[in-house]
Design a protein around this motif. Sequence first.
Motif, PDB file in Angstrom:
ATOM      1  N   HIS A  75      47.022  54.209  38.861  1.00 22.46           N
ATOM      2  CA  HIS A  75      47.491  52.975  38.195  1.00 22.46           C
ATOM      3  C   HIS A  75      46.382  52.484  37.285  1.00 22.46           C
ATOM      4  O   HIS A  75      45.300  53.063  37.252  1.00 22.46           O
ATOM      5  N   HIS A  77      44.426  49.747  37.108  1.00 17.79           N
ATOM      6  CA  HIS A  77      43.314  48.861  37.485  1.00 17.79           C
ATOM      7  C   HIS A  77      41.958  49.496  37.210  1.00 17.79           C
ATOM      8  O   HIS A  77      41.749  50.684  37.449  1.00 17.79           O
ATOM      9  N   ASP A  79      39.103  49.554  38.576  1.00 18.06           N
ATOM     10  CA  ASP A  79      38.327  50.301  39.577  1.00 18.06           C
ATOM     11  C   ASP A  79      38.811  51.750  39.687  1.00 18.06           C
ATOM     12  O   ASP A  79      38.086  52.607  40.186  1.00 18.06           O
ATOM     13  N   HIS A  80      39.996  52.035  39.192  1.00 21.12           N
ATOM     14  CA  HIS A  80      40.523  53.398  39.235  1.00 21.12           C
ATOM     15  C   HIS A  80      40.417  54.116  37.883  1.00 21.12           C
ATOM     16  O   HIS A  80      40.630  55.327  37.827  1.00 21.12           O
ATOM     17  N   HIS A 153      52.414  48.011  43.571  1.00 27.97           N
ATOM     18  CA  HIS A 153      51.103  47.354  43.411  1.00 27.97           C
ATOM     19  C   HIS A 153      50.933  46.912  41.953  1.00 27.97           C
ATOM     20  O   HIS A 153      50.334  45.892  41.653  1.00 27.97           O
ATOM     21  N   ASP A 172      46.812  52.348  45.299  1.00 24.36           N
ATOM     22  CA  ASP A 172      46.741  51.015  45.908  1.00 24.36           C
ATOM     23  C   ASP A 172      48.082  50.554  46.490  1.00 24.36           C
ATOM     24  O   ASP A 172      48.253  49.367  46.771  1.00 24.36           O
TER      25      ASP A 172
END
Length: 305
Positions: A75, A77, A79-80, A153, A172
């Motif tokens: 996805h 975000h 952090d990914h 998410h 997530d």
Amino acid sequence: MPAAAPPPRLEEVADRVHAYVQPDGTWCLNNAGFLVGPEAVTVIDTAATEARALALRAAIASVTPLPARTVVNTHFHGDHTYGNGVFAGEAVFVAHENCAAEMAEQGLLLTHVWPDVEWGDIRPVPPSITFADRLPLHVGDTAVELIHHGPAHTTGDAVAWLPEQRVLFAGDLIFNGGTPFVLMGSIAGSLAALAELRALRPERIVPGHGPVCGPDVLDWTEGYLRWLQELARDGIAAGLPPLAVARETDLGPYREWTDPERLVGNLHRAYSEARGEPLGAPVEFLAAMLEMAEYNNGQIPTCMA
Ligand SMILES: [Zn+2]
């Protein structure tokens, strides 16, 4: 990276299939993974900062000299995806079609929420290959199905399912030991996604955050989401806004989970759905984040990335 977070660790969850776990799984400390094929490596998610993405690349190099030719993002975000740039030039990037749009729209949002993190040279390289429902990949003999669920998410989630090994990289959709976070996705959609994940009958789950686990985590996550829906129903009946409901709610068994302030953001999503708004409709992220900070003793939650 700050000393406060323990070092990442590798865990071989099946033959030539590795989870890259970043303790303690709180804000921005995501998990990644990789599969070693005969000629190249397929990476599942990167990391939030340049330093953390370089550490991921070094961990891959500690297992195999082969290059990373494919990067899957579960996805959008940061952090990914912010660490994608570390693999640019050698890899193609694959994600759900909504993930591409959300990456473009959100930019480097997390750097505004946590300006003190040493982000380094981060480049959330967008996917060059996108898909709508499913995309089969083959890493040598290992079949990998990328499956879209949701909105859950986010509106562009994909899991990586290894049917032979019964290993699920859940992104997530699953936080193990942390509070689920559905502000940017959907509760009803997450519940549908959990039912679909359960039907796969996974044996080992690499969650988006927290330690590798078994399928019990699906039940816990479902329990929390249904509890959220009840809280929203009662809160709306009592004429209370999400923050007030969160403040007077006893977290019960969910007190054990990290990042409890997500309850406030999750309730905003629950209220949106209770009002009959479309699943995944935009909810003001920064305003909800500020309310989460209010719930968290007036502090923006700590990010140890
Ligand atoms: Zn996420």
